[in-house]
Design a protein around this motif. Structure first.
Motif, mmCIF file in Angstrom:
data_model
loop_
_atom_site.group_PDB
_atom_site.id
_atom_site.type_symbol
_atom_site.label_atom_id
_atom_site.label_comp_id
_atom_site.label_asym_id
_atom_site.label_seq_id
_atom_site.Cartn_x
_atom_site.Cartn_y
_atom_site.Cartn_z
ATOM 1 N N THR A 141 0.076 -6.879 -51.566
ATOM 2 C CA THR A 141 -0.411 -5.775 -52.058
ATOM 3 C C THR A 141 -0.544 -4.168 -51.423
ATOM 4 O O THR A 141 -0.188 -3.335 -52.056
ATOM 5 C CB THR A 141 -2.234 -5.811 -52.194
ATOM 6 O OG1 THR A 141 -2.536 -7.262 -52.855
ATOM 7 C CG2 THR A 141 -2.974 -4.752 -53.032
ATOM 8 N N LEU A 142 -0.611 -4.651 -50.044
ATOM 9 C CA LEU A 142 -0.224 -3.155 -49.280
ATOM 10 C C LEU A 142 0.766 -3.040 -49.599
ATOM 11 O O LEU A 142 1.204 -1.229 -49.766
ATOM 12 C CB LEU A 142 -0.555 -3.413 -47.722
ATOM 13 C CG LEU A 142 -0.448 -2.295 -47.007
ATOM 14 C CD1 LEU A 142 -1.842 -1.330 -47.195
ATOM 15 C CD2 LEU A 142 -0.680 -2.768 -45.366
ATOM 16 N N SER A 143 2.089 -3.590 -49.338
ATOM 17 C CA SER A 143 3.316 -2.854 -49.675
ATOM 18 C C SER A 143 3.714 -2.446 -51.215
ATOM 19 O O SER A 143 4.407 -1.649 -51.241
ATOM 20 C CB SER A 143 4.489 -4.291 -49.250
ATOM 21 O OG SER A 143 4.438 -5.271 -50.401
ATOM 22 N N ALA A 144 2.972 -3.304 -52.259
ATOM 23 C CA ALA A 144 3.168 -2.777 -53.410
ATOM 24 C C ALA A 144 2.508 -1.281 -53.884
ATOM 25 O O ALA A 144 2.976 -0.382 -54.465
ATOM 26 C CB ALA A 144 2.507 -3.691 -54.400
ATOM 27 N N VAL A 145 1.355 -1.200 -53.121
ATOM 28 C CA VAL A 145 0.614 0.215 -53.351
ATOM 29 C C VAL A 145 1.530 1.253 -52.610
ATOM 30 O O VAL A 145 1.527 2.399 -53.032
ATOM 31 C CB VAL A 145 -0.730 0.153 -52.681
ATOM 32 C CG1 VAL A 145 -1.379 1.542 -52.750
ATOM 33 C CG2 VAL A 145 -1.689 -0.870 -53.595
#
Length: 155
Positions: A110-114
Motif C-alpha cells: 500500500t505504501l509503495s502504491a500510494v
C-alpha cells in the motif's frame, strides 16, 4: 490492533475477525478523509501503512480459513474413498505465514502504491522489522503495488 487479533479487545462482539478489521479500516478511511478534507495537519503516510496492514491481516485471516476448509475437504475425500488421510503428501497440512508477515507485506504494498516508491517502501519496512524471511514477498508486493495503482488510474 494487535490486542484485537489476540482476542483481548472486542469491537463488535459476535462478529468475525475479518468483519472487525474491515470495520476498523472503514473508520480509519472516514477519519482520514475528513481530516484531509478539513485541511488538518496530517498526511497519507501513516494511514497508508494502517490500510495496508489491516488489508494484509484480513487477507491472511480469509486465506487461512479457506485453506483450512480445503484441507478438511481433501481429508474427508481421502477418507471417503478409503485412502488414509495424509497419504497424498502434505496437502492436508497446508499452512500460511503468521499474521505479522501479511501485515508487513500489505503495508509495503500500500505504501509503495500510494507514493509510487517501491524500493523506499521495501527498505523502510524491512528496516522496521528485520524479517529476513519475508524479503522476497515484500519486494514482490511493493513492486506490484505501483503497477496496480497505475492500472487503476488508467481506467
Amino acid at each position: 490492533l494487535l490486542e484485537s487479533l489476540r482476542g483481548g479487545l472486542a469491537f463488535a462482539s459476535g462478529q468475525s475477525l475479518e468483519a472487525n478489521l474491515l470495520l476498523l479500516l472503514g473508520a480509519k478511511l472516514l477519519a482520514t478523509a475528513f481530516c484531509l478534507g478539513a485541511g488538518l495537519i496530517g498526511g497519507a503516510f501513516a494511514p497508508s501503512l494502517f490500510f495496508g496492514a489491516v488489508l494484509g491481516l484480513a487477507y491472511q485471516s480469509a486465506a487461512g480459513g479457506g485453506l483450512s476448509l480445503l484441507a478438511d475437504a481433501i481429508a474427508s475425500y481421502q477418507s471417503s474413498v478409503g485412502i488414509p488421510v495424509g497419504s497424498w503428501g502434505v496437502i492436508p497440512q497446508l499452512t500460511i505465514a503468521d499474521a505479522p508477515a501479511y501485515a508487513t507485506i500489505g503495508a509495503a504494498a500500500t505504501l509503495s502504491a500510494v507514493f509510487r516508491a517501491p524500493l523506499t517502501a521495501s527498505l523502510l519496512l524491512f528496516e522496521l522489522t528485520r524479517a529476513y524471511d519475508i524479503v522476497l514477498p515484500l519486494l514482490a508486493a511493493a513492486g506490484t503495488g505501483p503497477l496496480v495503482a497505475e492500472f487503476a488510474n488508467r481506467r
